[in-house]
Structure formats: C-alpha cells, structure tokens
Design a protein around this motif. Structure first.
Motif, PDB file in Angstrom:
ATOM      1  N   GLN A 369       0.825  -1.210   0.000  1.00 42.95           N
ATOM      2  CA  GLN A 369       0.000   0.000   0.000  1.00 42.95           C
ATOM      3  C   GLN A 369       0.865   1.268   0.000  1.00 42.95           C
ATOM      4  N   GLU A 370       1.979   1.231   0.725  1.00 37.47           N
ATOM      5  CA  GLU A 370       2.806   2.423   0.898  1.00 37.47           C
ATOM      6  C   GLU A 370       3.739   2.685  -0.278  1.00 37.47           C
ATOM      7  N   LEU A 371       4.066   1.664  -1.043  1.00 37.16           N
ATOM      8  CA  LEU A 371       4.992   1.866  -2.165  1.00 37.16           C
ATOM      9  C   LEU A 371       4.379   2.802  -3.202  1.00 37.16           C
ATOM     10  N   PRO A 372       5.174   3.685  -3.776  1.00 33.68           N
ATOM     11  CA  PRO A 372       4.637   4.585  -4.806  1.00 33.68           C
ATOM     12  C   PRO A 372       4.155   3.784  -6.006  1.00 33.68           C
ATOM     13  N   ARG A 373       2.999   4.123  -6.478  1.00 30.71           N
ATOM     14  CA  ARG A 373       2.443   3.412  -7.612  1.00 30.71           C
ATOM     15  C   ARG A 373       2.957   4.006  -8.918  1.00 30.71           C
ATOM     16  N   GLY A 413      -2.406   0.012 -18.867  1.00 35.25           N
ATOM     17  CA  GLY A 413      -2.229   0.225 -17.431  1.00 35.25           C
ATOM     18  C   GLY A 413      -1.246   1.334 -17.149  1.00 35.25           C
ATOM     19  N   ARG A 414      -0.478   1.172 -16.049  1.00 29.77           N
ATOM     20  CA  ARG A 414       0.491   2.186 -15.628  1.00 29.77           C
ATOM     21  C   ARG A 414       1.785   1.488 -15.217  1.00 29.77           C
ATOM     22  N   VAL A 415       2.908   2.071 -15.622  1.00 34.31           N
ATOM     23  CA  VAL A 415       4.220   1.531 -15.270  1.00 34.31           C
ATOM     24  C   VAL A 415       5.129   2.676 -14.823  1.00 34.31           C
ATOM     25  N   HIS A 416       6.271   2.307 -14.260  1.00 35.51           N
ATOM     26  CA  HIS A 416       7.265   3.303 -13.909  1.00 35.51           C
ATOM     27  C   HIS A 416       7.971   3.797 -15.165  1.00 35.51           C
ATOM     28  N   GLU A 417       8.625   4.948 -15.027  1.00 35.30           N
ATOM     29  CA  GLU A 417       9.210   5.623 -16.182  1.00 35.30           C
ATOM     30  C   GLU A 417      10.223   4.755 -16.915  1.00 35.30           C
ATOM     31  N   GLY A 418      11.059   4.029 -16.170  1.00 34.57           N
ATOM     32  CA  GLY A 418      12.078   3.206 -16.808  1.00 34.57           C
ATOM     33  C   GLY A 418      11.486   2.155 -17.724  1.00 34.57           C
TER      34      GLY A 418
END
Length: 431
Positions: A369-373, A413-418
């Motif tokens: 829950q706490e990790l940045p999405r 969906g959504r992913v991190h920038e890398g």
C-alpha cells in the motif's frame, strides 16, 4: 595432544556522565548499550561509574580528581581498559592516559578507549566485503589521525585487543604523511566501488522494480525480518552490528507486485561521524529507496530514543524525505501497553514478530500500500515473444486491461518511467 585455550576476555570499567542535568535513567540506558557494545567487541564489564557534571572537563572529561578515582577502581578490579561513553578529544585522551600512567612501550597497560573507538573496533571485526573493509579503514584513519601524537601511541604499539585491531593498524605506525596518502587511496578505491553501485542502482530504476530499505537500531531484528519476509538465507545473530554489508532480496507482495528489500547497517546513539561519512555511499541506498521500513525493537525500554537516533542520521544523509513505515518488531516479547503507547505515538506503523510470524501478512499489505504506484499510463500491443516485458508489467506495474489476440497481447495500465521507455516500440496509444 594439546588443545588451544580460549583467550581470556578483556576486563572493562565503563564511564558515563549526566551533563547539564540529564536524567540518570538516560545515562544508564546508554551504559547498558555501551556494555552490549563492549561484550560484542570481546570485553567483560566489571564495573560502571556515573558522574554528574554541568559540562565535560576540557582536560580530562571527568575532572582530574574523578579521573584518578576511576583509574584506581580499574586497577583494583584488574581491568584492562576504561571505556568512556562519549567521544574524547585528543587532549582528553592524552591527559587520561597520563593519569592512568600508561606507558606506550609497555606490553600491557590500562587502555583508555571512548565510545567511538569501541564502535570502530566492532566494525573492523565484522566488515566482510571489500567495500565494507575500506569504509571501516577510512573511518579508523580519520579518527586516529588527530590522535597520532600522544593519545593513540598506545593503540599503534600494543598488539591485539579491543581498540587496537582492524584495518589501518600498519598505517598508524607510519608518519602522518603516509596515513594521509593511505586515506586518499582508500577514498579513490571507494569511489570506484561507488561507480559500480551506481550502475546497479540505475539498472534497478530502469527495470522499474521499487526498492524498500530495512533500517533501524542495531539488533532490532532487521535481518530476522528480512529472512521472514523473503525466506532468504541471511545471517541472523543476536549481536550488535552483525550486518554491515547491504543484503538485497526479492520480496513478492500479495497482489503479484515485487519489491527489492535491502537490509542495511544498524544504527546506535552517538554513531561516530567518521562512520556516517565513510558509509555514506552505502547509506545512500536508503535515500534512494522508494520506501523506508524503520524497524524498532518493541521489547526495549527506549524505543523513542532509538527512533530519534536513526532519524538523526536520516537527516544527515538526506533520507528523511523518503516515505517511512515504522515496523515495531519483537511483539512476542513486548509489553502490550508499551506497544499501544508506541503505536499511538507512531500512527504510521505496524506491529510484527519476525520470530513467530505474527503481523507479517498485515505488514506485507501495508508495504504494498505504501509503495509509490507507477505513474506513466500506456497501452501497448506486445508480441508473444516479449513475455519478459509482460511479466515485468505484472510485477512492477498496474494492469487495467489485458487481452490476448492473434497479433499479440494488448495491455493497458500504468508503469514506472524506466519500463515505459522499453515499452515505447509497442505503444498503440499514448495517454
């Protein structure tokens, strides 16, 4: 057949002081920790001395009369050393050695050691990796350089024992210029290792896998928690500073997400500045993390002091900006009333027992829950031969839609920038 006899443990008298009206209870807690540190280094505590003073005496920390009294106590108990609970200035160390009648050329004498020297000695015993050994050596050299003349002569001439071992001993017998050259060499070697660490860190960022750092007071149970969470085979010892070299393991979270969990060196009150500087590159693993899991021993009497000591170092290395989840460990041995008070004081917390597994499912859920999405929205058509990319989206991203077609897998969906950069050739629409 003869058997090697186990060397006798050195005997130590501990000295603490309550300055400026500080509560004696705090001094006793600090001396409890100093005794544990001495035990870890291989010394048996035979007595403790506490003095009240407004300020430290500039010449002898305690004042000449009290210092003589401490030396007499140590001599009566056949002690090998007196360990002070604060860092002594070079002048204080020299004067205390004079009061103790220390002869640097003698085979055995009453050693004067301070908290910093003791902690550096423990680090010297526990460093295993090339980087860890270099970091400890740098800290020892920075600490001993101003003490070469006068206090410290005994350290460089007496062989073995607490405060006299570890990387840097040979250099200490040389002239100041040789030590300065060695410091420069060690710094260069550490810079080379830091470049390698930076490349690895950049690789993790590109992969889009979030990182959580396990931090906390020494012996709070970080390594045991890492083992419980990841089923990793890591060293677990009931010893202070049993972990010096960072250990990173993969942690699978409840909803198919993955995080890299890094165990770090433990902290203590009055952590030597030399160590913070020498271990700065390692500690920066914390400031670069996505989440800090701040482990505190719920069974200890002074959790607030432990939390404050760690956060003080956080501020020094710029890690106080990283989101923090307090993990109150050792619930199986803690007083429920103490846990309730601590949870009220630290609302952003979870209670666990790494030993029994109590609270671990809740902790995993809170970590997720706490990790940045991920923040980069995408829609892509992935060829079936790029199942590796789909797997990484599953583990580090959020999937809103997934459909298998004749041309490949449509995923949105959504992913991190890398990871978003690697998906670029397969994007069908852009958010």
């Amino acid at each position: 057949m003869t058997h090697a006899t186990r060397p006798e443990r050195e005997r130590a008298v501990l000295v603490g002081a309550a300055f400026g009206g500080a509560p004696l209870e705090e001094v006793e807690w600090s001396l409890d920790e100093l005794e544990a540190l001495a035990d870890t280094a291989g010394a048996e505590t035979v007595d403790r001395v506490v003095q009240r003073r407004d300020v430290p005496d500039a010449n002898s920390y305690l004042g000449k009369g009290k210092a003589r009294e401490v030396v007499d106590v140590a001599a009566a108990l056949d002690a090998d050393m007196v360990i002070f609970d604060d860092e002594l200035t070079p002048a204080q160390g020299r004067n205390l050695e004079e009061i103790a009648g220390v002869n640097p050329l003698a085979e055995r004498g009453l050693k004067i050691i301070d908290r910093t020297g003791l902690i550096l000695d423990i680090f010297a015993q526990h460093a295993r990796s090339a980087e860890g050994k270099l970091q400890v050596e740098l800290a020892q050299l920075d600490y001993r350089l101003p003490r070469l003349r006068g206090w410290g002569d005994v350290l460089s001439r007496l062989g073995g024992g607490i405060g006299t071992r570890g990387p840097g001993e040979t250099a200490l017998e040389a002239e100041r210029r040789a030590i300065l050259r060695r410091i420069q060499r060690v710094k260069k070697d550490l810079e080379d290792l830091e470049r390698t660490r930076r490349v690895k860190r950049q690789g993790r960022v590109r992969a889009g896998v979030p990182v959580a750092a396990l931090v906390g007071y020494t012996n709070a149970g970080k390594s045991t928690l890492l083992r419980r969470l990841t089923q990793a085979d890591v060293l677990v010892q009931d010893r202070l500073f049993s972990t010096l070299d960072p250990t990173t393991r993969r942690l699978d979270l409840p909803h198919d997400h993955t995080v890299l969990l890094t165990d770090t060196v433990g902290f203590v009150r009055k952590l030597p500045h030399q160590l913070v500087e020498a271990f700065r590159s390692t500690l920066e693993e914390v400031s670069d993390a996505d989440l800090v899991l701040h482990v505190v021993d719920g069974s200890r009497p002074d959790q607030e002091g432990q939390l404050a000591a760690v956060r003080e170092v956080f501020a020094e290395i710029g890690a106080d900006r990283v989101p923090e989840l307090v993990v109150i460990n050792k619930a199986d041995a803690a007083d429920p009333m103490v846990l309730a008070r601590l949870r009220q004081r630290e609302p952003h917390s979870v209670v666990v027992s790494a030993k029994t597994g109590e609270g671990i499912p809740e902790a995993l859920a809170r970590i997720e829950q706490e990790l940045p999405r991920p923040g980069v929205e995408f829609e892509a058509l992935l060829p079936y031969e790029r199942g590796d990319l789909l797997n990484r989206i599953h583990t580090s991203g959020d999937i809103d839609h997934l459909e298998h077609t004749g041309e490949g897998t449509v995923v949105r969906g959504r992913v991190h920038e890398g990871l978003a950069g690697e998906l670029a050739p397969y994007l069908t629409t852009r958010a």
